[in-house]
Each structure stands twice: as structure tokens, then as C-alpha cells.
Design a protein around this motif. Structure first.
Motif, PDB file in Angstrom:
ATOM      1  N   GLN A  51       0.833  -1.201   0.000  1.00 22.81           N
ATOM      2  CA  GLN A  51       0.000   0.000   0.000  1.00 22.81           C
ATOM      3  C   GLN A  51       0.870   1.254   0.000  1.00 22.81           C
ATOM      4  N   THR A  52       0.276   2.330  -0.442  1.00 24.16           N
ATOM      5  CA  THR A  52       0.954   3.622  -0.418  1.00 24.16           C
ATOM      6  C   THR A  52       1.464   3.920   0.987  1.00 24.16           C
ATOM      7  N   GLY A  53       2.725   4.355   1.052  1.00 19.59           N
ATOM      8  CA  GLY A  53       3.350   4.638   2.334  1.00 19.59           C
ATOM      9  C   GLY A  53       4.077   3.464   2.940  1.00 19.59           C
ATOM     10  N   GLY A  54       3.919   2.296   2.338  1.00 11.95           N
ATOM     11  CA  GLY A  54       4.554   1.094   2.853  1.00 11.95           C
ATOM     12  C   GLY A  54       6.001   0.959   2.428  1.00 11.95           C
ATOM     13  N   SER A  55       6.583  -0.187   2.763  1.00 10.16           N
ATOM     14  CA  SER A  55       8.005  -0.444   2.496  1.00 10.16           C
ATOM     15  C   SER A  55       8.202  -1.826   1.878  1.00 10.16           C
ATOM     16  N   LEU A  56       9.273  -1.934   1.107  1.00 14.93           N
ATOM     17  CA  LEU A  56       9.713  -3.205   0.548  1.00 14.93           C
ATOM     18  C   LEU A  56      11.228  -3.199   0.494  1.00 14.93           C
ATOM     19  N   ARG A  57      11.801  -4.391   0.508  1.00 19.43           N
ATOM     20  CA  ARG A  57      13.247  -4.529   0.353  1.00 19.43           C
ATOM     21  C   ARG A  57      13.529  -5.493  -0.786  1.00 19.43           C
ATOM     22  N   LEU A  58      14.200  -4.992  -1.805  1.00 19.10           N
ATOM     23  CA  LEU A  58      14.596  -5.811  -2.946  1.00 19.10           C
ATOM     24  C   LEU A  58      16.021  -6.316  -2.743  1.00 19.10           C
ATOM     25  N   SER A  59      16.268  -7.518  -3.258  1.00 17.10           N
ATOM     26  CA  SER A  59      17.611  -8.105  -3.223  1.00 17.10           C
ATOM     27  C   SER A  59      17.993  -8.556  -4.612  1.00 17.10           C
ATOM     28  N   CYS A  60      19.279  -8.552  -4.893  1.00 13.71           N
ATOM     29  CA  CYS A  60      19.782  -9.030  -6.181  1.00 13.71           C
ATOM     30  C   CYS A  60      21.137  -9.684  -5.944  1.00 13.71           C
ATOM     31  N   ALA A  61      21.208 -10.972  -6.188  1.00 11.56           N
ATOM     32  CA  ALA A  61      22.434 -11.718  -5.973  1.00 11.56           C
ATOM     33  C   ALA A  61      23.138 -11.964  -7.297  1.00 11.56           C
ATOM     34  N   ALA A  62      24.417 -11.641  -7.356  1.00 15.58           N
ATOM     35  CA  ALA A  62      25.247 -11.876  -8.540  1.00 15.58           C
ATOM     36  C   ALA A  62      26.075 -13.126  -8.322  1.00 15.58           C
ATOM     37  N   SER A  63      26.004 -14.035  -9.263  1.00  8.77           N
ATOM     38  CA  SER A  63      26.780 -15.267  -9.161  1.00  8.77           C
ATOM     39  C   SER A  63      27.469 -15.532 -10.483  1.00  8.77           C
ATOM     40  N   GLY A  64      28.301 -16.541 -10.508  1.00 11.42           N
ATOM     41  CA  GLY A  64      29.078 -16.844 -11.698  1.00 11.42           C
ATOM     42  C   GLY A  64      30.384 -16.086 -11.653  1.00 11.42           C
TER      43      GLY A  64
END
Length: 125
Positions: free
Chosen positions: A12-25
């Protein structure tokens, strides 16, 4: 290098999220990394970038003060995070992480040589 992004979802508007991105190889430990986003019908735009050692960060004006980019490193892989707070409907987009060919992250798409598959963030009002 392979990139795997995760953490998107519906919030919802005003909320939070945390994105992750793992690099491998290849660890990307000597490379800048960044986040871009693409909303429907629009070009992919810069969101945030971070240098190889985490000492330099850059943000687009639209997310400055609300989003925080960080990264972790170990021998096996590099992971970049995007902490998103005070989300707005205009933040709705597919978010892509990338590895830069430079030591510093930049806002230029052409600097990025590898991209993750994208993770969808939807902010509802």
C-alpha cells in the motif's frame, strides 16, 4: 555473471519493501551495481547505484530520501539491496538490477553489462 532479483510484491501507499539481487558466476566484487525500473509504456529509468566497495551511492531525484541502496560481498557472490520506504503509486514498476562495467555505479544504462530478470513492485492507493 548471473543476477537473480527478488523481493517485489504488492504494497500500500506509504509502505516499504526490500529488494535483493544476488550476482553469481562472477562475483562482480570489483564492479558498481545499480537498480533501474520500468513502468508500463515507459523507458527503463535509473533508480540508484552503488560503487564496488559501497562507499559511493547515487540516487535519482524521485527516490532520494526514500530509497537506500546497499551491498554485501563475500568470496562467492555480491548482493545488492534496495530498501524502499514511503512508497508511492508512481513507484510501481518492474525493478531491474545490473552490474556496471565501471567500479562506480552510474545512472547510464549503457554502463551496465548484465541485468537481472526483474521483480515487480506494485504500490496501491
Amino acid at each position: 555473471v548471473q543476477l537473480q532479483a527478488s523481493g517485489g510484491g504488492l504494497v500500500q501507499t506509504g509502505g516499504s519493501l526490500r529488494l535483493s539481487c544476488a550476482a553469481s558466476g562472477r562475483t562482480a566484487s570489483n564492479n558498481g551495481m545499480g537498480w533501474f525500473r520500468q513502468a508500463p509504456g515507459k523507458d527503463r529509468e535509473f533508480v540508484a547505484a552503488i560503487s564496488w566497495n559501497g562507499g559511493d551511492t547515487r540516487y535519482s531525484d524521485s527516490v532520494k530520501g526514500r530509497f537506500t541502496i546497499s551491498r554485501s560481498r563475500d568470496n562467492a557472490k555480491s548482493t545488492v539491496y534496495l530498501e524502499m520506504n514511503s512508497l508511492k503509486s508512481e513507484d510501481t514498476a518492474v525493478y531491474y538490477c545490473g552490474v556496471s562495467r565501471r567500479a562506480f555505479g552510474t545512472g547510464l544504462k549503457s554502463d551496465y553489462t548484465a541485468w537481472g530478470q526483474g521483480t515487480l513492485v506494485t504500490v496501491s492507493s
